[in-house]
Scaffold this active site. Structure first.
Site, PDB file in Angstrom:
ATOM      1  N   GLY A 191       0.820  -1.209   0.000  1.00 10.47           N
ATOM      2  CA  GLY A 191       0.000   0.000   0.000  1.00 10.47           C
ATOM      3  C   GLY A 191       0.846   1.249   0.000  1.00 10.47           C
ATOM      4  N   GLU A 192       0.149   2.361  -0.148  1.00 13.19           N
ATOM      5  CA  GLU A 192       0.800   3.664  -0.086  1.00 13.19           C
ATOM      6  C   GLU A 192       0.028   4.480   0.925  1.00 13.19           C
ATOM      7  OE1 GLU A 192       0.819   4.945  -4.147  1.00 13.19           O
ATOM      8  OE2 GLU A 192       2.454   3.594  -4.647  1.00 13.19           O
ATOM      9  N   ASP A 206      -5.944  11.673  12.593  1.00 10.44           N
ATOM     10  CA  ASP A 206      -6.263  11.272  11.219  1.00 10.44           C
ATOM     11  C   ASP A 206      -6.950   9.906  11.211  1.00 10.44           C
ATOM     12  OD1 ASP A 206      -6.323  11.653   8.446  1.00 10.44           O
ATOM     13  OD2 ASP A 206      -4.379  10.699   8.142  1.00 10.44           O
ATOM     14  N   LYS A 217       6.855   0.212   7.196  1.00 12.54           N
ATOM     15  CA  LYS A 217       6.403   1.510   6.696  1.00 12.54           C
ATOM     16  C   LYS A 217       7.608   2.398   6.481  1.00 12.54           C
ATOM     17  CE  LYS A 217       1.975   2.315   8.049  1.00 12.54           C
ATOM     18  NZ  LYS A 217       0.778   2.975   8.281  1.00 12.54           N
ATOM     19  N   VAL A 267       4.182   1.154   2.082  1.00 14.43           N
ATOM     20  CA  VAL A 267       4.084   0.104   3.096  1.00 14.43           C
ATOM     21  C   VAL A 267       4.366  -1.239   2.413  1.00 14.43           C
ATOM     22  CG1 VAL A 267       2.676  -0.902   4.919  1.00 14.43           C
ATOM     23  CG2 VAL A 267       2.250   1.459   4.190  1.00 14.43           C
ATOM     24  N   GLY A 293       4.197   7.286   3.205  1.00 14.82           N
ATOM     25  CA  GLY A 293       5.143   6.576   2.359  1.00 14.82           C
ATOM     26  C   GLY A 293       4.659   5.179   2.024  1.00 14.82           C
TER      27      GLY A 293
END
Length: 294
Positions: free
Chosen positions: A11-12, A127, A33, A18, A16
């Site tokens: 993933g992104e 977040d 990460k 992952v 950054g």
């Protein structure tokens, strides 16, 4: 880094790339990460290292475990426990989830346990969103990822791949430019996630800060000094905001029972210090039949 072997990019994230990786010593699968720093040339700020090192002390069943922090001159790698499913993927792939109030209740309770633990250690998330709530398929345990990273690295406006960081879960005091926000910002996000689990669609899907605010105002009414003392002195408040009347939450989240609506309304209070805390929410009557659930 020699201890870890990258297996594949999974993933992104906000900060950054992952990777799924293997710990060569224990043979365990972990998530790696790679944090891209804004000021690449300046190296890793010591404040970020300090912040992140504190997160290694966080141990809780509803928090994704940070195993290790590896930093060189230019970058940081964070080594987390590996979980391959998040709440967004789960909701997208499982529309019947909305018809399972028992599982929604269990997930919400676990989110609140994780948030309460972090807040008791004076750590904010800032977040929270379905993408960083990870689910263990085997046990149905839900765990919060990325707690504390906002303080260490800031929240960029765009990810390193230029995707816009979502505003859908962002508290109104942040959107209105407050610098004095605290733990209630996370409770607002939890309220948005709760409504999304029940409705199977985001509550306030704004595509800019002003659109996000107006989506909130259309549902909860445009705030004023009566409904939110001090709001007019926040940096980005405008007296020219359109004046919307508050709607009944029961029409917005029609399948939620009265206890759930009461809890949701307490999470979505405008005035931050009147918003329910995670600790208080765990004691709410909505969860009174949870013992039978878990």
């Amino acid at each position: 880094m020699e201890q870890y072997e990258k297996e594949e990019k999974i993933g992104e994230g906000t900060y950054g790339v992952v990777y799924r990786a293997r710990d060569k010593v224990t043979n365990e699968t972990i998530a790696l990460k790679k944090i891209r720093l804004e000021q690449e040339d300046e190296g890793v700020p010591s404040t970020a290292i300090r912040e992140i090192s504190l997160l290694k002390e966080m141990h809780h069943g509803n928090i994704v475990r940070l195993h290790d922090v590896i930093h060189s001159e230019k970058r940081i790698y964070l080594v987390f426990e590996y979980l391959d499913l998040d709440l967004k993927k789960f909701m997208d792939s499982c529309p019947e989830f909305a018809k399972n109030p028992t599982l929604i209740k269990s997930y919400l309770y676990q989110i609140l346990r994780g948030v309460a633990y972090c807040h008791s250690h004076r750590v904010l998330h800032r977040d929270l969103k379905p993408q960083n709530l990870l689910i263990d398929r085997r046990t149905n345990a839900l765990k919060l990822a990325d707690f504390g990273l906002a303080r260490a690295f800031g929240i960029p406006v765009r990810t390193f791949t230029h995707e816009v960081v979502t505003l859908w879960y962002r508290a109104p005091e942040i959107l209105l430019g407050s610098r004095q926000y605290s733990t209630p910002v996370d409770m607002w996000s939890v309220g948005c996630i709760f409504a999304e689990m029940v409705n199977q669609k985001p509550l306030f899907p704004g595509d800019s800060e002003i659109d996000e605010l107006f989506k909130i105002f259309r549902v909860l009414g445009t705030p004023n000094e009566q409904s939110w003392p001090g709001v007019s002195s926040l940096p980005d408040y405008k007296s020219a905001f359109p004046k919307w009347q508050a709607q009944d939450l029961a029409t917005i989240v029609p399948t939620l029972d009265p206890a759930g609506l009461d809890l949701l309304s307490k999470m979505l209070r405008y005035e931050p210090n009147k918003r329910i805390t995670a600790r208080q929410a765990l004691e709410h009557e909505y969860f009174k039949d949870l013992e039978m659930v878990q």
